[in-house]
Enzyme design. Structure first.
Site, PDB file in Angstrom:
ATOM      1  N   TYR A  78      -4.948 -12.659 -12.174  1.00  0.00           N
ATOM      2  CA  TYR A  78      -4.040 -12.997 -11.073  1.00  0.00           C
ATOM      3  C   TYR A  78      -2.574 -12.666 -11.398  1.00  0.00           C
ATOM      4  O   TYR A  78      -1.670 -13.281 -10.826  1.00  0.00           O
ATOM      5  CB  TYR A  78      -4.200 -14.473 -10.701  1.00  0.00           C
ATOM      6  CG  TYR A  78      -5.410 -14.738  -9.824  1.00  0.00           C
ATOM      7  CD1 TYR A  78      -5.616 -14.030  -8.631  1.00  0.00           C
ATOM      8  CD2 TYR A  78      -6.350 -15.706 -10.165  1.00  0.00           C
ATOM      9  CE1 TYR A  78      -6.726 -14.264  -7.824  1.00  0.00           C
ATOM     10  CE2 TYR A  78      -7.464 -15.948  -9.350  1.00  0.00           C
ATOM     11  CZ  TYR A  78      -7.636 -15.218  -8.184  1.00  0.00           C
ATOM     12  OH  TYR A  78      -8.725 -15.455  -7.370  1.00  0.00           O
ATOM     13  N   ARG A  90     -15.814 -16.798   4.018  1.00  0.00           N
ATOM     14  CA  ARG A  90     -14.761 -17.827   4.086  1.00  0.00           C
ATOM     15  C   ARG A  90     -14.748 -18.519   5.448  1.00  0.00           C
ATOM     16  O   ARG A  90     -14.500 -19.714   5.543  1.00  0.00           O
ATOM     17  CB  ARG A  90     -13.405 -17.197   3.771  1.00  0.00           C
ATOM     18  CG  ARG A  90     -13.253 -16.821   2.297  1.00  0.00           C
ATOM     19  CD  ARG A  90     -12.034 -15.955   2.120  1.00  0.00           C
ATOM     20  NE  ARG A  90     -11.718 -15.651   0.731  1.00  0.00           N
ATOM     21  CZ  ARG A  90     -10.920 -14.663   0.371  1.00  0.00           C
ATOM     22  NH1 ARG A  90     -10.364 -13.883   1.279  1.00  0.00           N
ATOM     23  NH2 ARG A  90     -10.663 -14.445  -0.904  1.00  0.00           N
ATOM     24  N   GLU A 119      -9.601  -5.144 -12.472  1.00  0.00           N
ATOM     25  CA  GLU A 119     -10.257  -6.459 -12.592  1.00  0.00           C
ATOM     26  C   GLU A 119     -11.585  -6.412 -13.364  1.00  0.00           C
ATOM     27  O   GLU A 119     -11.890  -7.335 -14.135  1.00  0.00           O
ATOM     28  CB  GLU A 119     -10.485  -7.051 -11.182  1.00  0.00           C
ATOM     29  CG  GLU A 119      -9.171  -7.423 -10.520  1.00  0.00           C
ATOM     30  CD  GLU A 119      -9.284  -7.749  -9.031  1.00  0.00           C
ATOM     31  OE1 GLU A 119     -10.401  -7.726  -8.472  1.00  0.00           O
ATOM     32  OE2 GLU A 119      -8.235  -8.043  -8.422  1.00  0.00           O
ATOM     33  N   LYS A 162     -16.035 -18.183  -6.797  1.00  0.00           N
ATOM     34  CA  LYS A 162     -15.122 -19.075  -7.513  1.00  0.00           C
ATOM     35  C   LYS A 162     -15.797 -20.424  -7.801  1.00  0.00           C
ATOM     36  O   LYS A 162     -16.861 -20.725  -7.237  1.00  0.00           O
ATOM     37  CB  LYS A 162     -13.857 -19.266  -6.677  1.00  0.00           C
ATOM     38  CG  LYS A 162     -13.054 -17.972  -6.471  1.00  0.00           C
ATOM     39  CD  LYS A 162     -11.853 -18.266  -5.586  1.00  0.00           C
ATOM     40  CE  LYS A 162     -11.003 -17.043  -5.357  1.00  0.00           C
ATOM     41  NZ  LYS A 162      -9.859 -17.331  -4.475  1.00  0.00           N
ATOM     42  N   ARG A 213     -14.767  -6.674   1.866  1.00  0.00           N
ATOM     43  CA  ARG A 213     -13.608  -7.396   2.423  1.00  0.00           C
ATOM     44  C   ARG A 213     -13.942  -7.996   3.794  1.00  0.00           C
ATOM     45  O   ARG A 213     -13.527  -9.092   4.118  1.00  0.00           O
ATOM     46  CB  ARG A 213     -12.401  -6.465   2.574  1.00  0.00           C
ATOM     47  CG  ARG A 213     -11.933  -5.786   1.302  1.00  0.00           C
ATOM     48  CD  ARG A 213     -11.272  -6.688   0.315  1.00  0.00           C
ATOM     49  NE  ARG A 213     -10.025  -7.268   0.800  1.00  0.00           N
ATOM     50  CZ  ARG A 213      -9.357  -8.225   0.158  1.00  0.00           C
ATOM     51  NH1 ARG A 213      -9.819  -8.724  -0.970  1.00  0.00           N
ATOM     52  NH2 ARG A 213      -8.232  -8.693   0.627  1.00  0.00           N
ATOM     53  N   THR A 271      -8.104 -14.485   3.852  1.00  0.00           N
ATOM     54  CA  THR A 271      -7.859 -15.365   2.696  1.00  0.00           C
ATOM     55  C   THR A 271      -7.931 -16.841   3.074  1.00  0.00           C
ATOM     56  O   THR A 271      -8.477 -17.655   2.339  1.00  0.00           O
ATOM     57  CB  THR A 271      -6.458 -15.056   2.101  1.00  0.00           C
ATOM     58  OG1 THR A 271      -6.385 -13.654   1.862  1.00  0.00           O
ATOM     59  CG2 THR A 271      -6.239 -15.786   0.797  1.00  0.00           C
ATOM     60  N   PHE A 280       1.913 -20.913  -5.469  1.00  0.00           N
ATOM     61  CA  PHE A 280       0.538 -21.385  -5.659  1.00  0.00           C
ATOM     62  C   PHE A 280      -0.082 -20.930  -6.983  1.00  0.00           C
ATOM     63  O   PHE A 280      -1.243 -21.235  -7.269  1.00  0.00           O
ATOM     64  CB  PHE A 280      -0.341 -20.922  -4.482  1.00  0.00           C
ATOM     65  CG  PHE A 280      -0.375 -19.426  -4.266  1.00  0.00           C
ATOM     66  CD1 PHE A 280      -1.266 -18.620  -4.953  1.00  0.00           C
ATOM     67  CD2 PHE A 280       0.524 -18.817  -3.374  1.00  0.00           C
ATOM     68  CE1 PHE A 280      -1.302 -17.249  -4.763  1.00  0.00           C
ATOM     69  CE2 PHE A 280       0.494 -17.438  -3.172  1.00  0.00           C
ATOM     70  CZ  PHE A 280      -0.422 -16.658  -3.869  1.00  0.00           C
TER      71      PHE A 280
HETATM   72  P1  CMP Z   1      -7.829 -14.566  -3.695  1.00  0.00           P
HETATM   73  O1  CMP Z   1      -8.375 -13.556  -2.770  1.00  0.00           O
HETATM   74  O2  CMP Z   1      -8.616 -14.918  -4.901  1.00  0.00           O
HETATM   75  O3  CMP Z   1      -6.368 -14.120  -4.151  1.00  0.00           O
HETATM   76  C1  CMP Z   1      -5.384 -15.045  -4.555  1.00  0.00           C
HETATM   77  C2  CMP Z   1      -5.782 -16.465  -4.301  1.00  0.00           C
HETATM   78  O4  CMP Z   1      -4.730 -17.396  -4.303  1.00  0.00           O
HETATM   79  C3  CMP Z   1      -6.370 -16.564  -2.918  1.00  0.00           C
HETATM   80  O5  CMP Z   1      -7.619 -15.932  -2.861  1.00  0.00           O
HETATM   81  C4  CMP Z   1      -6.362 -18.074  -2.708  1.00  0.00           C
HETATM   82  O6  CMP Z   1      -7.472 -18.683  -3.362  1.00  0.00           O
HETATM   83  C5  CMP Z   1      -5.116 -18.512  -3.489  1.00  0.00           C
HETATM   84  N1  CMP Z   1      -3.977 -18.881  -2.633  1.00  0.00           N
HETATM   85  C6  CMP Z   1      -3.490 -20.124  -2.508  1.00  0.00           C
HETATM   86  N2  CMP Z   1      -2.416 -20.125  -1.680  1.00  0.00           N
HETATM   87  C7  CMP Z   1      -2.230 -18.855  -1.275  1.00  0.00           C
HETATM   88  C8  CMP Z   1      -1.275 -18.226  -0.400  1.00  0.00           C
HETATM   89  N3  CMP Z   1      -0.308 -18.896   0.206  1.00  0.00           N
HETATM   90  N4  CMP Z   1      -1.398 -16.888  -0.202  1.00  0.00           N
HETATM   91  C9  CMP Z   1      -2.369 -16.165  -0.811  1.00  0.00           C
HETATM   92  N5  CMP Z   1      -3.290 -16.724  -1.658  1.00  0.00           N
HETATM   93  C10 CMP Z   1      -3.231 -18.056  -1.886  1.00  0.00           C
END
Ligand code: CMP
Length: 141
Positions: free
Chosen positions: A43, A96, A120, A3, A79, A85, A51
């Site tokens: 998304y 991460r 995707e 990203k 993963r 996340t 969010f």
């Molecule tokens: P990603 O795996 O790209 O999938 C959705 C993205 O939303 C996640 O990573 C985060 O960058 C962002 N995000 C922000 N807030 C949340 C949340 N509460 N739950 C999940 N994803 C979030």
């Protein structure tokens, strides 16, 4: 997908090398700035969540690096290497867990299933941009 925070924090090489070192194969890779339209498509599952708007702003804020990765047990391994996340909860040693402190900026996105990869990939790549080659260490992987 590395990203925009991963790009401006100069983590492209570090992140890509984790997948290569594990034994996975990068078969497509490009840097791009995504349109709002592509970001919305990517998304779509998060539409309506609190969010969602900030996520779209984040993902369209600067260049990102899209990759297609192949290999044995690829989705499961990716993963694991990516981590939870929320960077605060992600295990140390994961991407991460090593570089993100929260959920808003977590450096990387990875398809969570074959089905989501199939959805995707065409958002970011044409068929002809996906290349075929063998890793030299293939027999050992
Ligand atoms: P990603 O795996 O790209 O999938 C959705 C993205 O939303 C996640 O990573 C985060 O960058 C962002 N995000 C922000 N807030 C949340 C949340 N509460 N739950 C999940 N994803 C979030």
């Amino acid at each position: 997908m590395i990203k925009p925070d991963g790009v401006v924090r100069s983590k492209i090489g570090e992140i890509a090398s984790r997948f290569e070192n594990k034994g996975l194969k990068i078969v497509a890779l490009k840097m791009m700035k995504v349109s709002r339209e592509k970001a919305e498509k990517h998304y779509a599952v998060h539409k309506g969540k609190p969010f969602y708007d900030s996520l779209l702003n984040y993902i369209t804020s600067g260049p990102l690096v899209a990759m297609i990765i192949e290999g044995n047990n690829c989705i499961e391994i990716v993963r694991k290497l990516v981590g939870a996340t929320n960077g605060a909860k992600a295990e140390p040693g994961t991407i991460r867990g090593d570089f993100s402190t929260g959920i808003d900026f977590n450096l990387i996105h990875a398809s969570d299933s074959e089905e989501s990869a199939k959805y995707e990939i065409p958002i970011f790549f044409d068929e002809k941009e996906i290349l075929s080659y063998e890793r030299a260490d293939k027999e050992w992987l």
